[in-house]
Design a protein around this motif. Structure first.
Motif, short mmCIF file in Angstrom:
data_model
loop_
_atom_site.label_atom_id
_atom_site.label_comp_id
_atom_site.label_asym_id
_atom_site.label_seq_id
_atom_site.Cartn_x
_atom_site.Cartn_y
_atom_site.Cartn_z
N LYS A 141 -8.27 -1.19 0.49
CA LYS A 141 -9.19 -2.02 1.27
C LYS A 141 -10.51 -2.19 0.53
N ARG A 158 -1.09 8.16 2.63
CA ARG A 158 -1.18 6.75 3.04
C ARG A 158 -2.56 6.40 3.55
N THR A 159 -3.18 7.32 4.28
CA THR A 159 -4.52 7.07 4.81
C THR A 159 -5.52 6.84 3.68
N ALA A 177 0.83 -1.20 0.00
CA ALA A 177 0.00 0.00 0.00
C ALA A 177 0.87 1.25 0.00
N GLU A 178 2.00 1.19 0.69
CA GLU A 178 2.91 2.34 0.73
C GLU A 178 3.49 2.63 -0.64
N TYR A 221 -4.71 3.46 1.85
CA TYR A 221 -5.15 2.30 2.63
C TYR A 221 -6.66 2.10 2.47
#
Length: 242
Positions: free
Chosen positions: A42, A34-35, A23-24, A38
């Protein structure tokens, strides 16, 4: 871009050279926080478009299911299934259907011929915008205004025509007048491609093309005009059903 468009654009970062990513890594490549990333991965994983394993993401099985449904429901592909086998049987060449998608051209069908060619741009591959007959007949069918905008936005992808709009327009007009296009060694040095546009009867637009690909020595056995007419007639048959 909308949030949905941004989320779906994550699928485009995966390729044959980048089959899995954290994800990074996705966030860094896409320029997302990043938030946000993610949350996006998801969501994509929850519907099977991505799969997570040991902290790395790969494309998910839902894509295969969508691909199957597309092949069953797309009217161009449905019509082509009735036409391309005969073309391949009569000529021995490989048959391709290419389609225009968001200023990209992608091969969506590949019917293997007698020589079992190992094409560099087979099914699922995005084609160069103005290299190869498959792409050129689609781009040549665009209106002058649309083509000029495309030439301005993606100038470098027009190769020898990048610096000369007038020459590009004349070249496209010649393709339209001929009804088909022949390219020699533009994508694979030993192959020759001949393509005709598929004009949808429902809209009158050209968003796809039908091509035959041959080894150069195989292509030399044909009368180019006769082969071109064969391809144009097959493209008209497909277009009438769409």
């Amino acid at each position: 871009m909308s949030s949905l468009t941004k989320m779906l654009s994550i699928l485009d970062v995966f390729s044959s050279s980048a089959t899995s990513m954290t994800a990074e890594e996705i966030a860094e490549q896409m320029g997302f926080s990043r938030t946000t990333c993610y949350r996006y991965v998801k969501e994509l994983a929850s519907v099977g478009l991505l799969v997570s394993s040991s902290g790395r993401y790969t494309l998910g099985p839902r894509i295969i299911h969508l691909d199957y449904n597309m092949r069953q429901s797309d009217p161009t592909l449905t019509a082509a299934k009735l036409v391309t086998p005969k073309l391949v049987r009569v000529t021995g060449g490989d048959a391709l259907i290419a389609a225009l998608f968001d200023e990209q051209i992608i091969n969506v069908m590949h019917e293997t011929g007698a020589d079992n060619l190992q094409l560099g741009f087979g099914r699922g591959r995005i084609m160069p915008l103005f290299q190869g007959a498959s792409s050129q007949v689609i781009v040549a069918a665009m209106s002058r205004t649309r083509l000029k905008r495309l030439h301005e936005r993606r100038n470098a992808e027009f190769g020898e025509f990048a610096a000369d709009w007038t020459r590009l327009w004349r070249h496209c007009q010649q393709i339209v007048e001929t009804g088909y296009c022949i390219s020699r060694g533009e994508l694979d040095s030993e192959f020759v491609g001949i393509a005709a546009p598929i004009r949808a009867a429902s809209s009158g637009e050209v968003n796809s093309s039908l091509s035959l690909i041959f080894h150069a020595e195989h292509f030399a056995l044909f009368d180019e005009v006769v082969l071109g007419k064969l391809l144009v007639d097959a493209s008209l048959t497909i277009g009438k059903a769409t």
